[in-house]
Design an enzyme around this catalytic site. Structure first.
Site, PDB file in Angstrom:
ATOM      1  N   SER A  82      15.738 -41.966  -5.905  1.00 53.41           N
ATOM      2  CA  SER A  82      16.871 -41.433  -5.064  1.00 53.41           C
ATOM      3  C   SER A  82      18.141 -41.820  -5.491  1.00 53.41           C
ATOM      4  O   SER A  82      18.430 -41.576  -6.639  1.00 53.41           O
ATOM      5  CB  SER A  82      16.705 -41.765  -3.835  1.00 53.41           C
ATOM      6  OG  SER A  82      17.449 -40.965  -2.724  1.00 53.41           O
ATOM      7  N   LEU A  83      18.971 -42.451  -5.033  1.00 54.57           N
ATOM      8  CA  LEU A  83      20.397 -43.120  -5.531  1.00 54.57           C
ATOM      9  C   LEU A  83      19.931 -43.742  -6.651  1.00 54.57           C
ATOM     10  O   LEU A  83      20.688 -43.809  -7.817  1.00 54.57           O
ATOM     11  CB  LEU A  83      20.928 -43.880  -4.459  1.00 54.57           C
ATOM     12  CG  LEU A  83      22.323 -44.725  -4.943  1.00 54.57           C
ATOM     13  CD1 LEU A  83      23.372 -43.685  -5.652  1.00 54.57           C
ATOM     14  CD2 LEU A  83      22.862 -45.714  -3.751  1.00 54.57           C
ATOM     15  N   PHE A 143      18.634 -41.932   8.353  1.00 48.09           N
ATOM     16  CA  PHE A 143      18.491 -41.404   7.054  1.00 48.09           C
ATOM     17  C   PHE A 143      16.972 -41.883   6.570  1.00 48.09           C
ATOM     18  O   PHE A 143      16.477 -40.862   5.871  1.00 48.09           O
ATOM     19  CB  PHE A 143      19.535 -42.455   6.139  1.00 48.09           C
ATOM     20  CG  PHE A 143      19.645 -41.794   4.705  1.00 48.09           C
ATOM     21  CD1 PHE A 143      20.485 -40.472   4.617  1.00 48.09           C
ATOM     22  CD2 PHE A 143      19.332 -42.424   3.833  1.00 48.09           C
ATOM     23  CE1 PHE A 143      20.808 -40.002   3.478  1.00 48.09           C
ATOM     24  CE2 PHE A 143      19.317 -41.907   2.304  1.00 48.09           C
ATOM     25  CZ  PHE A 143      20.146 -40.810   2.403  1.00 48.09           C
ATOM     26  N   LEU A 144      16.328 -42.956   7.030  1.00 45.40           N
ATOM     27  CA  LEU A 144      15.008 -43.387   6.821  1.00 45.40           C
ATOM     28  C   LEU A 144      14.207 -42.644   7.073  1.00 45.40           C
ATOM     29  O   LEU A 144      13.131 -42.112   6.625  1.00 45.40           O
ATOM     30  CB  LEU A 144      14.729 -44.732   7.109  1.00 45.40           C
ATOM     31  CG  LEU A 144      15.273 -45.871   6.591  1.00 45.40           C
ATOM     32  CD1 LEU A 144      14.994 -47.278   6.753  1.00 45.40           C
ATOM     33  CD2 LEU A 144      15.704 -45.824   4.885  1.00 45.40           C
ATOM     34  N   ALA A 145      14.080 -41.990   8.499  1.00 43.34           N
ATOM     35  CA  ALA A 145      13.344 -41.140   9.091  1.00 43.34           C
ATOM     36  C   ALA A 145      13.309 -39.712   8.374  1.00 43.34           C
ATOM     37  O   ALA A 145      12.464 -38.921   8.223  1.00 43.34           O
ATOM     38  CB  ALA A 145      13.834 -40.663  10.630  1.00 43.34           C
ATOM     39  N   LEU A 146      14.605 -39.245   7.928  1.00 46.37           N
ATOM     40  CA  LEU A 146      14.566 -37.984   7.243  1.00 46.37           C
ATOM     41  C   LEU A 146      13.690 -38.036   5.711  1.00 46.37           C
ATOM     42  O   LEU A 146      13.210 -37.208   5.457  1.00 46.37           O
ATOM     43  CB  LEU A 146      15.999 -37.818   6.577  1.00 46.37           C
ATOM     44  CG  LEU A 146      17.175 -37.028   7.434  1.00 46.37           C
ATOM     45  CD1 LEU A 146      18.395 -36.965   6.977  1.00 46.37           C
ATOM     46  CD2 LEU A 146      16.522 -35.683   7.909  1.00 46.37           C
ATOM     47  N   ASP A 207      10.007 -32.937   0.455  1.00 48.60           N
ATOM     48  CA  ASP A 207      11.361 -33.579   0.476  1.00 48.60           C
ATOM     49  C   ASP A 207      12.464 -33.086   1.322  1.00 48.60           C
ATOM     50  O   ASP A 207      12.701 -31.613   0.837  1.00 48.60           O
ATOM     51  CB  ASP A 207      11.652 -34.058  -0.978  1.00 48.60           C
ATOM     52  CG  ASP A 207      12.959 -35.373  -1.025  1.00 48.60           C
ATOM     53  OD1 ASP A 207      13.660 -35.378  -0.077  1.00 48.60           O
ATOM     54  OD2 ASP A 207      12.908 -35.690  -2.020  1.00 48.60           O
ATOM     55  N   HIS A 235      10.076 -37.638   0.477  1.00 48.09           N
ATOM     56  CA  HIS A 235      11.147 -38.352  -0.353  1.00 48.09           C
ATOM     57  C   HIS A 235      10.639 -39.658  -0.781  1.00 48.09           C
ATOM     58  O   HIS A 235      11.302 -40.221  -1.960  1.00 48.09           O
ATOM     59  CB  HIS A 235      12.229 -38.764   0.474  1.00 48.09           C
ATOM     60  CG  HIS A 235      13.581 -38.812  -0.289  1.00 48.09           C
ATOM     61  ND1 HIS A 235      13.950 -38.070  -1.221  1.00 48.09           N
ATOM     62  CD2 HIS A 235      14.443 -40.110  -0.325  1.00 48.09           C
ATOM     63  CE1 HIS A 235      15.186 -38.677  -1.837  1.00 48.09           C
ATOM     64  NE2 HIS A 235      15.342 -39.997  -1.229  1.00 48.09           N
TER      65      HIS A 235
END
Length: 256
Positions: A82-83, A143-146, A207, A235
């Protein structure tokens, strides 16, 4: 004092550096670190300002990459999730001699949706930035749930991510904000056309943050790179599909 937290495990003849994503820390790799450290000399890193790497404010992508590189082995496979994928990519662009291979996981060279480019709507990222100042723990949890939505193991995967976040003190709001700013503004699509080292891109079919539509677009833009999509992952494919994920990296090691 601003030091990068760094842990080395295993004695493989190839070094592998793992860079985590936004809001998290190196504990996120605990589901695969035993397996990987039996094949590699494994380096677990907390990005500047995250986890145990305290004393940093918001950094640009270039500064984040330089801070991480200071403690890195001379040459390694760099894997960024990710980042972290943007940080690893930045290192590959500025210090190619230090990068044996580049691996990005559920990462996009341009996370923000642009003209004819699928991604996260800029107002969604701006919304996260706004909410951070109101209730940043809840924002990070959202954000984590996404990140795990849609997978067969979504609930337990989300729990694993949440546990990682709560295991260590929360990052400062300006650090989280700086990370979102990188996701919102950085675009490495063109620069990454020029990297020459082996380049493996791993994705989750489900994702919600990095749409799978980017995969064929990047296959075309970066014909020298390889892509693979985990059919039932979102993700965080290394959490939902750890054995398959590790196999991909061990296979890459044979080729570098």
């Amino acid at each position: 004092m601003n030091n990068i937290w760094w842990q080395t495990k295993g004695q493989g003849n190839v070094h592998l550096v793992l860079l985590h994503g936004w809001g998290l820390n190196a504990e996120v790799w605990r589901c695969i670190d035993e397996e990987l450290s039996s094949h590699f000399t494994l380096h677990l890193v907390d990005l500047p300002g995250f986890g145990r790497s305290r004393g940093f404010g918001a950094l640009s992508l270039a500064d984040m990459a330089e801070a991480v590189l200071r403690q890195a082995p001379d040459k390694a496979i760099w894997l960024g999730w990710s980042l972290g994928g943007l940080v690893a990519s930045q290192i590959a662009l500025t210090h190619p001699e230090r990068v044996q291979a580049l691996v990005t996981v559920a990462s996009s060279p341009c996370f923000s949706a642009r003209d004819e480019w699928p991604g996260i709507k800029p107002d969604v990222l701006a919304g996260f930035q706004q909410q951070l100042s109101d209730d940043f723990q809840r924002t990070v949890e959202r954000f984590l749930a996404l990140q795990t939505m849609g997978t067969e193991t979504a609930r337990q995967d989300a729990r694993a991510l949440k546990k990682t976040v709560l295991a260590l003190p929360m990052p400062e709001v300006d650090v989280l904000n700086g990370g979102l700013e990188i996701l919102k503004t950085v675009d490495l699509r063109q620069p990454l056309q020029n990297v020459s080292m082996p380049f493996l891109r791993l994705y989750g079919y489900l994702d919600g943050l990095v749409p799978r539509k980017v995969v064929p677009m990047l296959d075309k833009l970066w014909p020298h790179s390889e892509s693979y999509i985990f059919a039932k992952a979102a993700h965080a494919p290394f959490i939902s599909h750890p054995a398959e994920f590790c196999r991909m990296l061990v296979a890459l090691k044979q080729r570098v």
